[in-house]
Design an enzyme around this catalytic site. Structure first.
Site, PDB file in Angstrom:
ATOM      1  N   GLY A 113       0.835  -1.205   0.000  1.00 62.09           N
ATOM      2  CA  GLY A 113       0.000   0.000   0.000  1.00 62.09           C
ATOM      3  C   GLY A 113       0.868   1.252   0.000  1.00 62.09           C
ATOM      4  O   GLY A 113       1.814   1.341   0.769  1.00 62.09           O
ATOM      5  N   ARG A 135       1.711  -5.056  -5.734  1.00 67.60           N
ATOM      6  CA  ARG A 135       1.722  -6.303  -4.971  1.00 67.60           C
ATOM      7  C   ARG A 135       2.211  -7.379  -5.939  1.00 67.60           C
ATOM      8  O   ARG A 135       2.012  -7.256  -7.143  1.00 67.60           O
ATOM      9  CB  ARG A 135       0.324  -6.580  -4.427  1.00 67.60           C
ATOM     10  CG  ARG A 135      -0.097  -5.443  -3.471  1.00 67.60           C
ATOM     11  CD  ARG A 135      -1.173  -5.852  -2.495  1.00 67.60           C
ATOM     12  NE  ARG A 135      -1.084  -5.080  -1.261  1.00 67.60           N
ATOM     13  CZ  ARG A 135      -1.714  -3.917  -1.044  1.00 67.60           C
ATOM     14  NH1 ARG A 135      -2.458  -3.382  -1.981  1.00 67.60           N
ATOM     15  NH2 ARG A 135      -1.583  -3.294   0.108  1.00 67.60           N
ATOM     16  N   ASP A 162       3.997  -4.157   6.722  1.00 65.49           N
ATOM     17  CA  ASP A 162       4.526  -5.385   7.333  1.00 65.49           C
ATOM     18  C   ASP A 162       4.584  -6.535   6.338  1.00 65.49           C
ATOM     19  O   ASP A 162       5.455  -7.404   6.447  1.00 65.49           O
ATOM     20  CB  ASP A 162       3.740  -5.756   8.596  1.00 65.49           C
ATOM     21  CG  ASP A 162       2.338  -6.181   8.285  1.00 65.49           C
ATOM     22  OD1 ASP A 162       1.667  -5.468   7.508  1.00 65.49           O
ATOM     23  OD2 ASP A 162       1.905  -7.230   8.793  1.00 65.49           O
ATOM     24  N   THR A 201       3.408   3.238   5.784  1.00 68.39           N
ATOM     25  CA  THR A 201       2.006   2.815   5.819  1.00 68.39           C
ATOM     26  C   THR A 201       1.181   3.869   6.536  1.00 68.39           C
ATOM     27  O   THR A 201       1.609   4.403   7.556  1.00 68.39           O
ATOM     28  CB  THR A 201       1.831   1.435   6.509  1.00 68.39           C
ATOM     29  OG1 THR A 201       0.475   1.321   6.964  1.00 68.39           O
ATOM     30  CG2 THR A 201       2.724   1.264   7.706  1.00 68.39           C
ATOM     31  N   ASP A 250      -1.457   3.370   8.118  1.00 72.22           N
ATOM     32  CA  ASP A 250      -2.212   2.818   9.253  1.00 72.22           C
ATOM     33  C   ASP A 250      -1.484   2.849  10.594  1.00 72.22           C
ATOM     34  O   ASP A 250      -2.102   2.642  11.626  1.00 72.22           O
ATOM     35  CB  ASP A 250      -2.595   1.358   8.963  1.00 72.22           C
ATOM     36  CG  ASP A 250      -3.637   1.263   7.857  1.00 72.22           C
ATOM     37  OD1 ASP A 250      -4.373   2.238   7.672  1.00 72.22           O
ATOM     38  OD2 ASP A 250      -3.697   0.216   7.187  1.00 72.22           O
ATOM     39  N   ASP A 269       0.376   0.650  11.915  1.00 69.70           N
ATOM     40  CA  ASP A 269       0.022  -0.602  12.587  1.00 69.70           C
ATOM     41  C   ASP A 269       1.224  -1.533  12.771  1.00 69.70           C
ATOM     42  O   ASP A 269       1.091  -2.743  12.783  1.00 69.70           O
ATOM     43  CB  ASP A 269      -1.089  -1.325  11.795  1.00 69.70           C
ATOM     44  CG  ASP A 269      -0.687  -1.582  10.346  1.00 69.70           C
ATOM     45  OD1 ASP A 269       0.362  -1.067   9.923  1.00 69.70           O
ATOM     46  OD2 ASP A 269      -1.415  -2.302   9.653  1.00 69.70           O
ATOM     47  N   ARG A 310      -7.986  -0.953   8.328  1.00 73.88           N
ATOM     48  CA  ARG A 310      -8.635  -2.254   8.294  1.00 73.88           C
ATOM     49  C   ARG A 310      -8.401  -3.027   9.588  1.00 73.88           C
ATOM     50  O   ARG A 310      -9.285  -3.663  10.118  1.00 73.88           O
ATOM     51  CB  ARG A 310      -8.117  -3.073   7.099  1.00 73.88           C
ATOM     52  CG  ARG A 310      -9.261  -3.605   6.278  1.00 73.88           C
ATOM     53  CD  ARG A 310      -8.787  -4.225   4.989  1.00 73.88           C
ATOM     54  NE  ARG A 310      -8.263  -3.232   4.076  1.00 73.88           N
ATOM     55  CZ  ARG A 310      -7.335  -3.485   3.153  1.00 73.88           C
ATOM     56  NH1 ARG A 310      -6.816  -4.686   3.030  1.00 73.88           N
ATOM     57  NH2 ARG A 310      -6.914  -2.545   2.344  1.00 73.88           N
TER      58      ARG A 310
HETATM   59  P1  ADP Z   1       2.105  -4.065   2.800  1.00 74.80           P
HETATM   60  O1  ADP Z   1       3.576  -4.089   2.604  1.00 74.80           O
HETATM   61  O2  ADP Z   1       1.521  -2.706   2.585  1.00 74.80           O
HETATM   62  O3  ADP Z   1       1.697  -4.707   4.113  1.00 74.80           O
HETATM   63  P2  ADP Z   1       1.269  -6.481   1.330  1.00 74.80           P
HETATM   64  O4  ADP Z   1       0.918  -7.246   2.551  1.00 74.80           O
HETATM   65  O5  ADP Z   1       0.343  -6.565   0.168  1.00 74.80           O
HETATM   66  O6  ADP Z   1       1.423  -4.909   1.614  1.00 74.80           O
HETATM   67  O7  ADP Z   1       2.725  -6.942   0.853  1.00 74.80           O
HETATM   68  C1  ADP Z   1       3.330  -6.367  -0.270  1.00 74.80           C
HETATM   69  C2  ADP Z   1       4.094  -7.428  -1.047  1.00 74.80           C
HETATM   70  O8  ADP Z   1       5.125  -7.979  -0.228  1.00 74.80           O
HETATM   71  C3  ADP Z   1       3.268  -8.625  -1.476  1.00 74.80           C
HETATM   72  O9  ADP Z   1       2.538  -8.384  -2.663  1.00 74.80           O
HETATM   73  C4  ADP Z   1       4.344  -9.669  -1.687  1.00 74.80           C
HETATM   74  O10 ADP Z   1       4.987  -9.485  -2.914  1.00 74.80           O
HETATM   75  C5  ADP Z   1       5.320  -9.338  -0.563  1.00 74.80           C
HETATM   76  N1  ADP Z   1       5.040 -10.200   0.615  1.00 74.80           N
HETATM   77  C6  ADP Z   1       4.106 -10.024   1.566  1.00 74.80           C
HETATM   78  N2  ADP Z   1       4.122 -11.025   2.480  1.00 74.80           N
HETATM   79  C7  ADP Z   1       5.094 -11.866   2.058  1.00 74.80           C
HETATM   80  C8  ADP Z   1       5.609 -13.129   2.542  1.00 74.80           C
HETATM   81  N3  ADP Z   1       5.119 -13.707   3.653  1.00 74.80           N
HETATM   82  N4  ADP Z   1       6.608 -13.713   1.838  1.00 74.80           N
HETATM   83  C9  ADP Z   1       7.113 -13.143   0.734  1.00 74.80           C
HETATM   84  N5  ADP Z   1       6.663 -11.981   0.227  1.00 74.80           N
HETATM   85  C10 ADP Z   1       5.672 -11.354   0.870  1.00 74.80           C
END
Ligand code: ADP
Length: 326
Positions: A15, A76, A107, A130, A132, A134, A176
């Protein structure tokens, strides 16, 4: 063994949040200051897998500190969840002789960086971008302050029209899993009620208090609801419409405006500090951490220990909300 870092890369992932550009600028300029080569990777891990990267110069980040969004774009990437995807990512880094990676994201993005650093010899540093707020271990995340201020500006405007027509407004803000945007913007706009996922929502108590306010002709009310609250904006709106049909009730969902806009002074400042220290971490061999700020000091949290900040809204804050809205 520590290795000598010569070339680093930076990406923004997950995000987006206002202030990511200020963080990119800080990473690039600090890297160049210390004689490193800095590469920008487009569209997060997706761009990494597609080898969509370019060498950045000091002037590549001129005039971006005040801009929302991210010049590197964000995305993503499903493939990065798999070991095969991360292998591909590592091969791209290796081929381009990149010795260290700075990941600006939430995270989820940190988990990706952690997995990569566990599987391959590539030090990763996270910067919490982020809206949020969080993530545990930091008082600030890049973008939170801007999102709160955007919400405040919008809610102030809504209060003007609510006041003109004696209306009750339910305003849904982002969050969220975490209610920080709702809590901060709600307190700062004098909301009569704030609903957040960290606390059980007592709908009956809200109805009773609105009935009581109706009796004493206090008809202008603002209820700020985090999207992750068990009711959320729509359900609360429906309930109030059903139970209190005489109230002139409206629902407004603020949505994505909270992600955009020029970052506030605070977000620019923390993004600059965090970006600077991310490069220092790589140079000093403090690998695989994310850079937070706790009590105005840098706080380095191992990526291994990254945790969502959950359920930690102090009772004191809710007491303030209650006391000031009577
Ligand atoms: P944010 O970083 O905002 O929390 P996401 O949870 O969508 O957003 O994570 C962003 C990207 O990071 C994902 O699309 C994926 O490519 C990578 N990612 C997230 N979690 C994992 C994981 N457990 N293992 C490997 N890559 C991950």
């Amino acid at each position: 063994m520590e290795k000598k870092i010569k070339r680093i890369a930076v990406l923004t992932s997950g995000g987006d949040s206002p202030g990511m550009n200020a963080a990119i600028r800080a990473v690039v300029r600090t890297g160049i200051y210390y004689g490193l080569e800095v590469y920008g990777i487009m569209r997060g891990y997706q761009g990494l897998l597609e080898e969509d990267l370019f060498k950045m110069e000091s002037r590549s980040v001129a005039n971006i500190i005040q801009r929302g969004g991210t010049i590197l774009k964000s995305a993503r990437c499903k493939e990065f969840y798999t070991p095969e995807g991360r292998k591909k990512g590592y091969e791209v880094l290796k081929k381009n002789e990149i010795d260290g990676l700075v990941v600006i994201g939430g995270d989820g993005s940190f988990k990706g960086a952690l997995n990569l650093s566990k599987e391959y010899d590539i030090p990763c540093i996270g910067l919490a971008g982020t809206i949020d707020k969080d993530i545990a271990g930091t008082d600030f995340t890049i973008g939170f302050d801007t999102a709160v201020n955007t919400a405040i500006e919008a809610i102030d405007k809504i209060r003007d029209t609510a006041d003109a027509h004696d209306r009750l407004f339910i305003i849904e803000v982002m969050g969220r899993d975490a209610g920080y945007i709702a809590l901060h913007s709600g307190i700062a706009t004098g909301a009569e009620n704030i609903l957040i996922p960290e606390r059980k929502t007592d709908a009956e108590a809200i109805i009773t208090s609105l009935q009581e306010k109706e009796r004493r002709k206090k008809l202008v009310n603002i209820i700020v609801v985090a999207e992750g609250d068990e009711y959320g904006g729509i359900e609360l709106y429906r309930l109030i419409k059903e139970r209190l049909p005489n109230l002139d009730t409206r629902l407004c969902t603020l949505g994505h405006i909270q992600r955009g806009g020029s970052p506030t002074g605070l977000d620019r400042l923390i993004a600059s500090r965090m970006g600077y220290h991310a490069v220092e971490c790589l140079l000093e061999g403090r690998y695989n951490v994310f850079v937070g700020i706790l009590n105005n000091r840098m706080n380095y949290v191992p990526l291994e220990q990254v945790a969502k900040r959950k359920g930690r809204i102090a009772e004191e804050w809710m007491k303030v909300v209650e006391t000031l809205s009577t």
